[in-house]
Design a protein around this motif. Structure first.
Motif, PDB file in Angstrom:
ATOM      1  N   LEU A  44     -87.196 -56.016  -0.088  1.00  0.00           N
ATOM      2  CA  LEU A  44     -87.407 -54.801   0.828  1.00  0.00           C
ATOM      3  C   LEU A  44     -87.056 -53.594  -0.516  1.00  0.00           C
ATOM      4  CD1 LEU A  44     -86.110 -55.243   4.784  1.00  0.00           C
ATOM      5  CD2 LEU A  44     -88.513 -56.366   3.932  1.00  0.00           C
ATOM      6  N   ARG A  45     -85.788 -53.876  -0.545  1.00  0.00           N
ATOM      7  CA  ARG A  45     -86.345 -52.319  -1.819  1.00  0.00           C
ATOM      8  C   ARG A  45     -86.946 -52.531  -2.521  1.00  0.00           C
ATOM      9  NH1 ARG A  45     -80.753 -54.514  -2.336  1.00  0.00           N
ATOM     10  NH2 ARG A  45     -81.007 -55.233  -4.365  1.00  0.00           N
ATOM     11  N   ALA A  50     -91.368 -49.445  -4.808  1.00  0.00           N
ATOM     12  CA  ALA A  50     -93.350 -49.067  -4.435  1.00  0.00           C
ATOM     13  C   ALA A  50     -93.362 -48.329  -4.233  1.00  0.00           C
ATOM     14  CB  ALA A  50     -93.524 -51.018  -5.071  1.00  0.00           C
ATOM     15  N   ALA A  51     -93.344 -48.366  -2.390  1.00  0.00           N
ATOM     16  CA  ALA A  51     -93.995 -47.541  -1.842  1.00  0.00           C
ATOM     17  C   ALA A  51     -93.926 -45.721  -2.325  1.00  0.00           C
ATOM     18  CB  ALA A  51     -93.568 -47.255  -0.613  1.00  0.00           C
TER      19      ALA A  51
ATOM     20  N   ARG B  44     -98.054 -35.400   0.775  1.00  0.00           N
ATOM     21  CA  ARG B  44     -98.311 -36.352   0.572  1.00  0.00           C
ATOM     22  C   ARG B  44     -97.275 -37.443   1.746  1.00  0.00           C
ATOM     23  NH1 ARG B  44     -93.951 -36.344  -4.178  1.00  0.00           N
ATOM     24  NH2 ARG B  44     -92.007 -35.876  -2.450  1.00  0.00           N
ATOM     25  N   ALA B  45     -96.842 -36.709   2.146  1.00  0.00           N
ATOM     26  CA  ALA B  45     -96.885 -37.248   3.995  1.00  0.00           C
ATOM     27  C   ALA B  45     -97.380 -37.562   4.681  1.00  0.00           C
ATOM     28  CB  ALA B  45     -95.073 -36.519   4.615  1.00  0.00           C
ATOM     29  N   ARG B 160     -87.846 -41.980   4.933  1.00  0.00           N
ATOM     30  CA  ARG B 160     -86.454 -42.357   4.416  1.00  0.00           C
ATOM     31  C   ARG B 160     -87.015 -43.088   3.497  1.00  0.00           C
ATOM     32  NH1 ARG B 160     -82.705 -44.719   6.692  1.00  0.00           N
ATOM     33  NH2 ARG B 160     -82.736 -42.760   7.282  1.00  0.00           N
ATOM     34  N   GLU B 161     -88.621 -43.573   3.162  1.00  0.00           N
ATOM     35  CA  GLU B 161     -87.802 -44.438   0.906  1.00  0.00           C
ATOM     36  C   GLU B 161     -88.890 -43.176   0.123  1.00  0.00           C
ATOM     37  OE1 GLU B 161     -86.353 -47.132   0.527  1.00  0.00           O
ATOM     38  OE2 GLU B 161     -87.330 -48.464   2.128  1.00  0.00           O
ATOM     39  N   VAL B 162     -89.485 -42.175   0.583  1.00  0.00           N
ATOM     40  CA  VAL B 162     -90.498 -41.356  -0.159  1.00  0.00           C
ATOM     41  C   VAL B 162     -90.252 -39.989  -0.156  1.00  0.00           C
ATOM     42  CG1 VAL B 162     -92.558 -40.837  -1.015  1.00  0.00           C
ATOM     43  CG2 VAL B 162     -92.293 -42.764  -0.148  1.00  0.00           C
ATOM     44  N   GLU B 163     -89.789 -39.585   0.338  1.00  0.00           N
ATOM     45  CA  GLU B 163     -89.000 -38.429   0.688  1.00  0.00           C
ATOM     46  C   GLU B 163     -87.197 -38.043   0.478  1.00  0.00           C
ATOM     47  OE1 GLU B 163     -90.938 -35.949   0.194  1.00  0.00           O
ATOM     48  OE2 GLU B 163     -92.477 -36.871   0.646  1.00  0.00           O
TER      49      GLU B 163
END
Lengths: 125, 209
Positions: A44-45, A50-51, B44-45, B160-163
């Protein structure tokens, strides 16, 4: 100690950081002992990383961003007709105060993401 | 009768309040700075939520046009960034015509449940390496796999993951509770992981189209 189902759920839902102390310790301990859950968490990490990478590379397209900025701000009156520029001059990185000519001030305090690709910044120069 | 006004001592406005006030009265320089600063993130979002490039640009433009219109309503209780992303999220939902309500049941819940035995341990543990796939393969399959999830979940994941937004901020933007946000992230991550695992299984034998 929590089961694999509980641990995987907490990891995927992002609950680990907000869980209570004992629950967090239980999860950490479980991850230490269980290679399947460890792999699950690592995958998951990797997915999140990667995203993030894929999208931040795409967002580097400065020309597209500049075009959008223009489209949005374009119909607002040009800066000269507006209130005076912000009184606080932007920090001078180079230590050399730029003369406040119309050309220099238009982009002087823009954030990096939105700068127009000036001639000197385009590819291959 | 305003009680709070009676009991607070006069104090200097914080920089945040000054900025909020400038936004409310539509100070052109301030609006311009906000647009210039956050436009790349918003674009980007929009892409992260699964919109194709042209659609993402359109939604981004609408987001800022709306922002410029409704700036007088900005109360300054949350960060201007949160305000902006809230507008963006509503625009995405409109573009998708999908209401943001999370389904009570999602098929992925059964898929995940089937990987565990009744006592709660893995009956079908995760396959593959810790990285799931080699970097280039991961890149190649990721957008396919992400597109299996609805826009609301993708937006949550992106923020969550990018921003790197906080749980609080994401909940405000999407208008959901923290529990609800957890369910969204859980579903998206599992669906995407399952998909990548399938791709990896396929990649072992033949070229996957």
């Amino acid at each position: 100690m929590p089961t694999c189902r509980e641990v995987s759920r907490a990891v995927a839902a992002g609950e680990v950081e907000v869980a209570g102390v004992w629950r967090r310790i239980g999860i950490r301990l479980h991850l230490l002992l269980c290679r399947h859950c460890r792999r699950y968490a690592a995958q998951l990490r990797a997915l999140g990383e990667a995203a993030g990478q894929a999208l931040s590379e795409e967002a580097e397209d400065r020309a597209r961003i500049a075009r959008l900025c223009d489209a949005i701000l374009g119909d607002s009156p040009p800066a000269d007709d507006l209130e005076p520029e912000p009184e606080i001059p932007p920090a001078q990185e180079g230590g050399r105060p730029a003369p406040r000519t119309p050309e220099s001030r238009s982009g002087s305090d823009l954030e990096p993401g939105c700068k127009k690709p000036a001639a000197s910044r385009t590819h291959g120069t | 009768m305003n009680l709070s006004a009676r009991f607070t001592t006069p104090r200097l406005a914080t920089p945040h309040e000054i900025a909020a006030e400038a936004i409310r009265r539509r100070d052109p320089a301030t609006l311009r700075r906000v647009t210039e600063k956050y436009l790349p993130q918003v674009l980007r979002a929009a892409r992260g939520a699964g919109l194709v490039a042209a659609q993402a640009e359109e939604v981004t433009q609408e987001t800022f046009t709306t922002f410029l219109e409704i700036a007088p309503r900005f109360e300054g209780r949350s960060h201007v960034r949160t305000f902006l992303f809230g507008i963006l999220y509503r625009k995405i939902a409109e573009a998708r015509r999908g209401r943001a309500r999370e389904r009570r049941h999602d098929p992925i819940d059964d898929v995940v449940e089937a990987r565990f035995s009744p006592n709660g341990s893995w009956s079908r543990p995760p396959e593959g390496s810790d990285q799931l796939l080699h970097t280039h393969e991961l890149r190649r399959f990721l957008s396919d796999c992400l597109s299996e999830s609805p826009a609301s979940q993708r937006t949550a994941f992106h923020l969550r993951e990018v921003e790197g937004f906080s749980t609080d901020e994401i909940c405000k933007i999407l208008g959901v509770t923290a529990t609800h946000l957890g369910v969204m992230l859980y579903r998206l991550r599992n669906r995407t992981r399952e998909c990548l695992e399938r791709k990896q299984r396929g990649a072992g034998h033949a070229d996957v189209p």
